[in-house]
Design an enzyme around this catalytic site. Structure first.
Site, mmCIF file in Angstrom:
data_model
loop_
_atom_site.group_PDB
_atom_site.id
_atom_site.type_symbol
_atom_site.label_atom_id
_atom_site.label_comp_id
_atom_site.label_asym_id
_atom_site.label_seq_id
_atom_site.Cartn_x
_atom_site.Cartn_y
_atom_site.Cartn_z
ATOM 1 N N ASN A 67 0.753 -0.991 0.088
ATOM 2 C CA ASN A 67 -0.263 0.271 0.068
ATOM 3 C C ASN A 67 0.894 1.304 0.023
ATOM 4 O OD1 ASN A 67 -1.770 1.880 0.436
ATOM 5 N ND2 ASN A 67 -2.627 1.105 2.495
ATOM 6 N N ARG A 100 -2.792 -2.232 -3.370
ATOM 7 C CA ARG A 100 -3.785 -1.399 -3.063
ATOM 8 C C ARG A 100 -3.889 0.088 -3.875
ATOM 9 N NH1 ARG A 100 -6.194 1.112 2.797
ATOM 10 N NH2 ARG A 100 -8.221 1.749 1.815
ATOM 11 N N HIS A 118 -12.841 3.031 0.452
ATOM 12 C CA HIS A 118 -12.785 1.834 1.633
ATOM 13 C C HIS A 118 -13.341 0.639 1.203
ATOM 14 C CE1 HIS A 118 -12.453 5.012 4.785
ATOM 15 N NE2 HIS A 118 -11.180 4.541 4.613
ATOM 16 N N HIS A 120 -16.832 2.412 8.898
ATOM 17 C CA HIS A 120 -15.221 2.128 9.008
ATOM 18 C C HIS A 120 -14.938 3.458 9.355
ATOM 19 C CE1 HIS A 120 -11.391 0.822 7.218
ATOM 20 N NE2 HIS A 120 -10.868 2.204 7.455
ATOM 21 N N GLY A 137 -11.726 4.999 11.069
ATOM 22 C CA GLY A 137 -10.342 5.252 11.262
ATOM 23 C C GLY A 137 -9.893 6.505 11.074
ATOM 24 N N GLY A 170 -8.997 7.980 8.426
ATOM 25 C CA GLY A 170 -10.106 7.907 7.276
ATOM 26 C C GLY A 170 -11.151 7.205 7.592
ATOM 27 N N ARG A 209 -9.292 15.529 7.548
ATOM 28 C CA ARG A 209 -10.317 15.917 6.299
ATOM 29 C C ARG A 209 -11.576 16.239 6.975
ATOM 30 N NH1 ARG A 209 -9.905 9.979 3.203
ATOM 31 N NH2 ARG A 209 -7.958 9.817 4.441
ATOM 32 N N ARG A 262 -7.839 9.084 20.301
ATOM 33 C CA ARG A 262 -7.366 8.676 21.692
ATOM 34 C C ARG A 262 -6.934 10.066 22.531
ATOM 35 N NH1 ARG A 262 -3.351 3.953 19.631
ATOM 36 N NH2 ARG A 262 -3.490 5.854 18.114
ATOM 37 N N ILE A 298 -10.884 3.397 15.179
ATOM 38 C CA ILE A 298 -11.896 3.943 16.249
ATOM 39 C C ILE A 298 -12.937 2.924 16.507
ATOM 40 C CG2 ILE A 298 -13.561 5.723 16.770
ATOM 41 C CD1 ILE A 298 -11.808 7.763 14.964
ATOM 42 N N GLU A 302 -13.216 -0.294 16.264
ATOM 43 C CA GLU A 302 -12.720 -1.370 16.756
ATOM 44 C C GLU A 302 -12.128 -1.488 18.193
ATOM 45 O OE1 GLU A 302 -9.509 -3.115 14.141
ATOM 46 O OE2 GLU A 302 -10.947 -2.794 12.335
ATOM 47 N N GLU A 349 -7.798 -5.321 5.244
ATOM 48 C CA GLU A 349 -7.838 -4.835 3.706
ATOM 49 C C GLU A 349 -6.528 -5.739 3.114
ATOM 50 O OE1 GLU A 349 -7.776 -1.413 5.540
ATOM 51 O OE2 GLU A 349 -9.048 -0.302 4.150
HETATM 52 P P1 ADP Z 1 -6.145 4.593 8.945
HETATM 53 O O1 ADP Z 1 -7.398 5.118 8.438
HETATM 54 O O2 ADP Z 1 -4.889 5.522 8.950
HETATM 55 O O3 ADP Z 1 -6.042 2.908 8.709
HETATM 56 P P2 ADP Z 1 -6.763 3.535 11.961
HETATM 57 O O4 ADP Z 1 -7.919 2.518 11.215
HETATM 58 O O5 ADP Z 1 -5.605 2.797 12.358
HETATM 59 O O6 ADP Z 1 -6.484 4.489 10.743
HETATM 60 O O7 ADP Z 1 -7.376 4.440 12.758
HETATM 61 C C1 ADP Z 1 -6.773 5.456 13.481
HETATM 62 C C2 ADP Z 1 -7.662 6.049 14.655
HETATM 63 O O8 ADP Z 1 -8.292 5.088 15.599
HETATM 64 C C3 ADP Z 1 -7.098 7.200 15.435
HETATM 65 O O9 ADP Z 1 -7.871 8.311 15.268
HETATM 66 C C4 ADP Z 1 -6.722 6.581 16.640
HETATM 67 O O10 ADP Z 1 -6.840 7.487 17.713
HETATM 68 C C5 ADP Z 1 -8.025 5.696 16.700
HETATM 69 N N1 ADP Z 1 -7.855 4.599 17.681
HETATM 70 C C6 ADP Z 1 -6.896 3.655 17.759
HETATM 71 N N2 ADP Z 1 -7.042 3.068 19.007
HETATM 72 C C7 ADP Z 1 -7.924 3.657 19.805
HETATM 73 C C8 ADP Z 1 -8.617 3.383 21.077
HETATM 74 N N3 ADP Z 1 -7.923 2.487 21.895
HETATM 75 N N4 ADP Z 1 -9.263 4.335 21.305
HETATM 76 C C9 ADP Z 1 -9.786 5.422 20.776
HETATM 77 N N5 ADP Z 1 -9.353 5.367 19.420
HETATM 78 C C10 ADP Z 1 -8.231 4.877 18.990
#
Ligand code: ADP
Length: 390
Positions: A8, A87, A175, A202, A204, A206, A235, A279, A323, A325, A373
């Site tokens: 990726n 990807r 996504h 989804h 994250g 993103g 974004r 976080r 977020i 998960e 993914e």
């Molecule tokens: P990407 O889109 O870069 O793949 P991710 O799916 O890894 O991103 O998600 C990153 C986000 O997930 C960040 O905002 C991070 O703070 C949040 N995150 C990861 N673990 C936790 C947690 N335990 N509690 C709250 N937010 C979390």
């Protein structure tokens, strides 16, 4: 034995995973950050143990890929890499499934660069570098847009004159690899739900949501670009087009400045003025951090209603992404306002990040399915090798 590599390639980073070609078992994964003079390569094996550091130049995609091969040597030895799965953010109108990449196809994909200028050129540079690094391997492109390619016209179009639709100004959705994975997992976990009306969130760095009916994308929050829909780490999410006109006309901003604003300075970071990381914001007492999280939760709640409405109802809600998960408190807040949709959380299950986090009485099942993914890409590469995917 042989190896499938997934790549990726971003603007300055390269995420990679290595899988057994025969079984799709993960061997190792990692990332090269800040490709250039300050680059760093980090890799771990399938058990999570860090692999020894490599001391090689990482100044280009090609150099980074060569370093990845060296980093993987302790776990793959001289096992050949037979396929590299990539990807690729944009498959345009043409690519609705993975494809073996050739020079001709790369030229067609390069023509889509204006649609995704921040991602597509880097994805394709990664492909070219991998072609050079692994001349004997097949290269397979997997597209974030493909999952949505056959969504209905009403979700595909904007209400602009037809001229623009015909020239590709459409809601492509993104996504897709994540939605593909979650859909296939749901088929295993709860086949009857997978045949129903499912909203996948989804969430994250993103973030997007997708309405999936009987396994097919019906509507999604991302549109022409990966800017639309939910607010994200940096974004903006959904934005009145009039704001862009105002910034251009009245604030004298250039397209490049507006692009930087909307992609890298907005979202959770822009609203909080503190961080793009959920976080950090969740742990902060800063009122702007609180407002940023409130806005995020509100927009997810709003789009949850919209996605369910697009299907005339909802049978399951699935959370995934960093977020989705991990942030039980954010999931609980999103679900708090969704009782009218038959959603009732079991707070104990939610706190434990159980697979099903709704109560036994909840009319709508709420699940947490960690996305993967890379596995979707590895399986596509394996299928392209002519092997059966289980
Ligand atoms: P990407 O889109 O870069 O793949 P991710 O799916 O890894 O991103 O998600 C990153 C986000 O997930 C960040 O905002 C991070 O703070 C949040 N995150 C990861 N673990 C936790 C947690 N335990 N509690 C709250 N937010 C979390």
């Amino acid at each position: 034995m042989s190896v499938i590599l997934t790549l990726n390639a971003g603007s300055s980073s390269l995420k990679f995973s290595a899988y057994h070609a025969e079984t799709d078992a993960l061997i190792a994964s990692g990332k090269v950050d800040r490709i250039g003079p300050q680059a760093r390569l980090w890799a771990q094996d399938a058990a999570g143990s860090e692999l020894p550091a490599v001391d090689l130049p990482l100044s280009t995609n090609l150099a980074a890929i060569k370093a990845v091969v060296v980093a993987l040597a302790p776990v793959i030895g001289s096992t050949p890499v037979v396929a590299v799965g990539h990807r690729i953010v944009h498959g345009g109108l043409e690519f609705d499934r993975p494809v073996i990449l050739t020079d001709t196809i790369l030229t067609r994909l390069a023509a889509l660069e204006p649609f995704a200028p921040l991602h597509q050129p880097h994805n394709l540079a990664g492909v070219r570098a991998a072609m050079e690094a692994f001349p004997d391997a097949i290269q397979v492109g997997c597209f974030d847009t493909a999952f949505h390619r056959h969504h209905p016209f009403v979700n595909d179009t904007f209400a602009l004159p037809r001229y623009y639709y015909d020239r590709g100004v459409r809601r492509y959705g993104f996504h897709g690899l994540s939605y593909d994975y979650v859909t296939s997992r749901l088929q295993t976990i709860a086949p009857s739900l997978a045949e129903g009306r499912v909203v996948v969130a989804h969430l994250g760095n993103g973030a997007s949501m997708c309405a999936i009916q009987n396994g097919a994308s019906v509507a999604s929050t991302m549109g022409f670009s990966a800017l639309d829909g939910l607010p994200m780490g940096t974004r903006c999410g959904q934005l009145d087009a009039g704001v862009v006109l105002y910034l251009l006309d009245q604030q004298g901003m250039t397209a490049a400045q507006i692009s930087a604003l909307l992609y890298t300075q907005s979202g959770l970071l822009g609203l909080s003025g503190l961080s793009n990381d959920m976080r950090v914001l969740s742990a902060s007492d800063d009122p702007h951090a609180r407002e940023a999280v409130d806005y995020f939760v509100f927009r997810v709640q709003r789009e949850l209603g919209a996605m369910a409405a697009a299907m005339g109802g909802i049978d399951a809600l699935v959370f995934c992404g960093g977020i989705g998960e991990n942030a039980a408190d954010i999931r609980a807040r999103i679900c708090e306002r969704a009782a009218w949709m038959g959603i009732e959380l079991d707070h104990g299950r939610n706190a434990d990040h159980a697979q099903i986090i709704s109560s036994d009485l909840s009319r709508t099942t709420v699940l947490v399915i960690p996305t993967n993914e890379e596995l979707v890409i590895a399986r596509a590469a394996r299928q392209a090798l002519g092997q059966k995917v289980d």
